[in-house]
Design an enzyme around this catalytic site. Structure first.
Site, PDB file in Angstrom:
ATOM      1  N   GLU A   1       0.867  -1.210   0.047  1.00 50.45           N
ATOM      2  CA  GLU A   1      -0.058  -0.061  -0.238  1.00 50.45           C
ATOM      3  C   GLU A   1       0.930   1.296  -0.104  1.00 50.45           C
ATOM      4  O   GLU A   1       1.846   1.314   0.730  1.00 50.45           O
ATOM      5  CB  GLU A   1      -0.897  -0.224   1.106  1.00 50.45           C
ATOM      6  CG  GLU A   1      -2.092   1.230   1.269  1.00 50.45           C
ATOM      7  CD  GLU A   1      -2.656   1.335  -0.045  1.00 50.45           C
ATOM      8  OE1 GLU A   1      -3.591   0.476  -0.173  1.00 50.45           O
ATOM      9  OE2 GLU A   1      -2.576   2.285  -0.521  1.00 50.45           O
ATOM     10  N   PHE A   2       0.620   1.959  -0.762  1.00 49.98           N
ATOM     11  CA  PHE A   2       1.140   3.390  -0.953  1.00 49.98           C
ATOM     12  C   PHE A   2       0.644   4.642  -0.504  1.00 49.98           C
ATOM     13  O   PHE A   2       0.898   5.698  -0.583  1.00 49.98           O
ATOM     14  CB  PHE A   2       1.679   3.549  -2.355  1.00 49.98           C
ATOM     15  CG  PHE A   2       2.538   2.578  -2.992  1.00 49.98           C
ATOM     16  CD1 PHE A   2       4.054   2.666  -2.603  1.00 49.98           C
ATOM     17  CD2 PHE A   2       2.024   1.530  -3.355  1.00 49.98           C
ATOM     18  CE1 PHE A   2       4.762   1.663  -3.194  1.00 49.98           C
ATOM     19  CE2 PHE A   2       2.936   0.566  -4.032  1.00 49.98           C
ATOM     20  CZ  PHE A   2       4.211   0.496  -3.541  1.00 49.98           C
TER      21      PHE A   2
ATOM     22  N   CYS B   1       5.738   4.825   9.183  1.00 48.19           N
ATOM     23  CA  CYS B   1       6.185   4.176   8.119  1.00 48.19           C
ATOM     24  C   CYS B   1       7.621   4.160   7.825  1.00 48.19           C
ATOM     25  O   CYS B   1       8.525   3.219   8.076  1.00 48.19           O
ATOM     26  CB  CYS B   1       5.382   4.196   6.842  1.00 48.19           C
ATOM     27  SG  CYS B   1       3.707   3.708   7.026  1.00 48.19           S
TER      28      CYS B   1
HETATM   29  N1  LIG Z   1      -0.340   4.059   7.998  1.00 52.55           N
HETATM   30  C1  LIG Z   1       0.259   4.186   6.940  1.00 52.55           C
HETATM   31  O1  LIG Z   1       0.111   5.291   6.515  1.00 52.55           O
HETATM   32  C2  LIG Z   1       0.667   2.987   5.935  1.00 52.55           C
HETATM   33  C3  LIG Z   1       0.887   3.187   4.659  1.00 52.55           C
HETATM   34  C4  LIG Z   1       1.304   2.289   3.985  1.00 52.55           C
HETATM   35  C5  LIG Z   1       1.391   1.096   4.655  1.00 52.55           C
HETATM   36  N2  LIG Z   1       1.150   1.016   5.908  1.00 52.55           N
HETATM   37  C6  LIG Z   1       1.743  -0.525   6.367  1.00 52.55           C
HETATM   38  O2  LIG Z   1       0.149  -0.991   6.541  1.00 52.55           O
HETATM   39  C7  LIG Z   1       0.190  -1.975   7.818  1.00 52.55           C
HETATM   40  C8  LIG Z   1      -0.726  -1.500   8.637  1.00 52.55           C
HETATM   41  O3  LIG Z   1      -0.634  -0.328   8.971  1.00 52.55           O
HETATM   42  P1  LIG Z   1      -1.539   0.607   9.905  1.00 52.55           P
HETATM   43  O4  LIG Z   1      -0.967   1.871  10.080  1.00 52.55           O
HETATM   44  O5  LIG Z   1      -2.866   0.512   9.359  1.00 52.55           O
HETATM   45  O6  LIG Z   1      -1.713  -0.099  11.278  1.00 52.55           O
HETATM   46  P2  LIG Z   1      -2.555  -0.004  12.549  1.00 52.55           P
HETATM   47  O7  LIG Z   1      -1.465  -0.181  13.697  1.00 52.55           O
HETATM   48  O8  LIG Z   1      -3.181   1.447  12.340  1.00 52.55           O
HETATM   49  O9  LIG Z   1      -3.499  -0.996  12.681  1.00 52.55           O
HETATM   50  C9  LIG Z   1      -3.554  -2.443  12.475  1.00 52.55           C
HETATM   51  C10 LIG Z   1      -4.632  -3.039  13.100  1.00 52.55           C
HETATM   52  O10 LIG Z   1      -4.525  -4.443  12.903  1.00 52.55           O
HETATM   53  C11 LIG Z   1      -5.030  -5.212  13.991  1.00 52.55           C
HETATM   54  N3  LIG Z   1      -4.902  -6.471  14.148  1.00 52.55           N
HETATM   55  C12 LIG Z   1      -3.716  -6.954  14.771  1.00 52.55           C
HETATM   56  N4  LIG Z   1      -3.647  -8.343  14.522  1.00 52.55           N
HETATM   57  C13 LIG Z   1      -4.908  -8.673  14.021  1.00 52.55           C
HETATM   58  C14 LIG Z   1      -5.148 -10.063  13.619  1.00 52.55           C
HETATM   59  N5  LIG Z   1      -4.450 -11.020  13.946  1.00 52.55           N
HETATM   60  N6  LIG Z   1      -6.628  -9.914  13.023  1.00 52.55           N
HETATM   61  C15 LIG Z   1      -7.266  -8.746  12.775  1.00 52.55           C
HETATM   62  N7  LIG Z   1      -6.695  -7.544  13.078  1.00 52.55           N
HETATM   63  C16 LIG Z   1      -5.420  -7.634  13.574  1.00 52.55           C
HETATM   64  C17 LIG Z   1      -4.584  -4.313  15.137  1.00 52.55           C
HETATM   65  O11 LIG Z   1      -5.783  -4.296  16.315  1.00 52.55           O
HETATM   66  C18 LIG Z   1      -5.211  -2.629  14.374  1.00 52.55           C
HETATM   67  O12 LIG Z   1      -6.260  -2.448  14.717  1.00 52.55           O
HETATM   68  C19 LIG Z   1       1.781  -1.911   8.454  1.00 52.55           C
HETATM   69  O13 LIG Z   1       2.506  -2.880   7.917  1.00 52.55           O
HETATM   70  C20 LIG Z   1       1.938  -0.588   7.716  1.00 52.55           C
HETATM   71  O14 LIG Z   1       3.517  -0.483   7.740  1.00 52.55           O
HETATM   72  C21 LIG Z   1       0.741   1.818   6.509  1.00 52.55           C
END
Ligand SMILES: NC(=O)c1ccc[n+]([C@@H]2O[C@H](COP(=O)([O-])OP(=O)(O)OC[C@H]3O[C@@H](n4cnc5c(N)ncnc54)[C@H](O)[C@@H]3O)[C@@H](O)[C@H]2O)c1
Length: 457
Positions: free
Chosen positions: A154-155, A270
């Site tokens: 995801e970007f 990130c």
């Molecule tokens: N935040 C960003 O801007 C962004 C952008 C691109 C990629 N990413 C990547 O995307 C991924 C998620 O990032 P985020 O910021 O959304 O994370 P986040 O911490 O906001 O959310 C993660 C969610 O996953 C849930 N979770 C954990 N284990 C689980 C399971 N077994 N089943 C169901 N839910 C579960 C948690 O309770 C939490 O609500 C990461 O790898 C991050 O690097 C994030």
């Protein structure tokens, strides 16, 4: 098409809401019961512009559901996204605990051919581990459903996540070999077809290349930031203005203007962890990624740049000093406090004895939580931090205004009102929001990043 999404954070919730907005039936699964309870009531637990306005109608139309029950989530799902967190482990590697637990739960619940999509940012080789977890779970159940693990990094950017998802620069799809991969590619192309009306945005590739693409993108962007920060420090020392230099090089079409702002270093959920993770991947393969390691080192030092300027002005002992701080979130339009430079600034200021009054348009609730972790619940250090209702209240009686995040609301302040509220008209600007000349004319002593004074000759 029916879609399940594991993880309802910034990525999972945006992905789910956007796909539901495009007409798909989406079930978002999270292990956080409190979060799911809120979402079921239509309350969006994060600040992301435009998100609530697509979540509410999709929930009302029953195209977007939330549950903690993976079995319910996977029922009839053609595609299951893994969008859980991948935080830094102690050694800097990406901690895959959540991803692999999610994979296991998919293997324990799936009941037909399923495309599993790694949307979390994961190191090269993770799709293979996800594959193995699912296969092992199926084996334990004694069932043999076919599946394919696709990498679809995801970007999106926090603060414009909905718009980025709906109008992506590109959609990277890492497709595994074999017949299951062929089937998965066809399903994924169908899923993303609504985002390709204008022109084809999908780039198909093998799985390891897709996994590496995400890290390469973040490493490149972080490199531009650290490069500019390093140059800014040089500019300040030699009497040049980094803002002029930025325009001078950004106008070169080979360089471009994006991500060339000097400031207080990158933060967020990130870049810091992804930079550490790619360096770790390099070491695992016997390679020191020297450029990327330097990017992190420069950033670590840069997060303290404002504190260095403050110390140069007020000395190392800040007891009795009060600072008004504008901006807490790691960037504007988000409430995300993960690795925010403001946390380093606050920690350093209160450690040196100062008090801080902070204001942020949306991140104060998150900041309270983050600072309690950093400074310790109930400690004297934490007691030295308070929050204001408005940007102007934030500077009353302060020795200086410190700007850490470039929220729009900070860009055109009423300087005369600030001047009478501040104890002395001093501004430390970590985002170079103002021209030094304007600040001089307004009667402020202005410290910013990388803007030296040209020699008079
Ligand atoms: N935040 C960003 O801007 C962004 C952008 C691109 C990629 N990413 C990547 O995307 C991924 C998620 O990032 P985020 O910021 O959304 O994370 P986040 O911490 O906001 O959310 C993660 C969610 O996953 C849930 N979770 C954990 N284990 C689980 C399971 N077994 N089943 C169901 N839910 C579960 C948690 O309770 C939490 O609500 C990461 O790898 C991050 O690097 C994030």
């Amino acid at each position: 098409m029916k879609v399940a999404i594991l993880g309802t954070g910034y990525v999972g919730l945006v992905t789910g809401a956007c796909l539901a907005d495009l007409g798909m039936h989406v079930t978002c699964v999270d292990i956080d019961k409190a979060k799911v309870a809120l979402l079921k009531q239509g309350v969006v637990p994060i600040y992301e512009p435009g998100l609530e306005s697509i979540v509410k109608p999709a929930v009302a139309a029953d195209r977007l559901r939330f549950t903690t029950d993976i079995g319910e989530g996977l029922l009839g799902a053609d595609v299951v996204f893994i969008a859980v967190g991948t935080p830094s482990d102690e050694d800097g590697s990406a901690d895959l605990t959540y991803v692999l637990a999610a994979a296991r739960s998919i293997g324990e619940a799936m009941n037909a051919f399923t495309v599993i999509v790694d949307k979390s940012t994961v190191p090269v080789g993770t799709a293979g581990k996800v594959n193995a977890e699912i296969a092992a779970a199926l084996l334990r159940r004694g069932v043999t459903h076919e599946f394919a693990v696709v990498s679809n990094p995801e970007f999106l950017k926090e603060g414009s996540a909905v718009a980025d998802f709906m109008r992506p620069d590109r959609i990277v799809l890492g497709i595994p070999p074999g017949p299951a991969g062929v089937r998965a590619r066809e399903i994924m192309d169908r899923l993303y077809a609504p985002l390709q009306r204008n022109h084809l945005r999908t780039i198909h590739m093998d799985v390891p290349s897709a996994e590496l693409t995400k890290y390469a993108a973040n490493a490149m962007l972080a490199t531009r930031i650290s490069f500019m920060n390093e140059l800014a420090n040089l500019a300040g020392a030699v009497g040049a203005d980094i803002e002029s230099v930025r325009q001078g090089i950004g106008s070169d079409s080979r360089i471009g203007y994006h991500f060339l702002y000097a400031g207080t270093g990158y933060g967020g959920s990130c870049f810091p962890k992804d930079i550490r993770a790619i360096c770790h991947t390099g070491l695992e393969h016997g390679m020191e990624l020297k450029v990327i390691q330097a990017v992190e080192q420069v950033n670590r030092v840069q997060k303290e740049v404002l504190v260095r300027l403050i110390n140069r002005r007020f000395g190392p002992d800040l007891r009795g000093r009060l600072f008004g701080l504008w901006g807490l979130a790691f960037k504007p339009n988000t409430d995300d406090m993960r690795d925010a430079p403001s946390r380093v600034i606050i920690e350093k200021l209160v450690s040196a004895g100062a008090r801080v009054i902070a204001y942020d348009p949306v991140a104060m609730k998150e900041a309270r939580r983050a600072l309690a972790t950093d400074l310790g619940e109930g400690t004297e250090m934490l007691a030295r931090v308070s929050f204001a209702e408005t940007p102007e209240d934030c500077v009353v009686g302060a020795d200086a205004l410190v700007i850490a995040t470039e929220w729009k609301i900070f860009k055109s302040p009423d300087w005369s009102r600030l001047r009478v509220r501040l104890k002395q008209p001093v501004v430390f600007d970590g985002r170079n929001l103002f021209s030094p000349r304007l600040m001089r004319d307004e009667g402020f002593e202005y410290h910013s990043i990388g803007r030296g004074t040209p020699p008079a000759w």
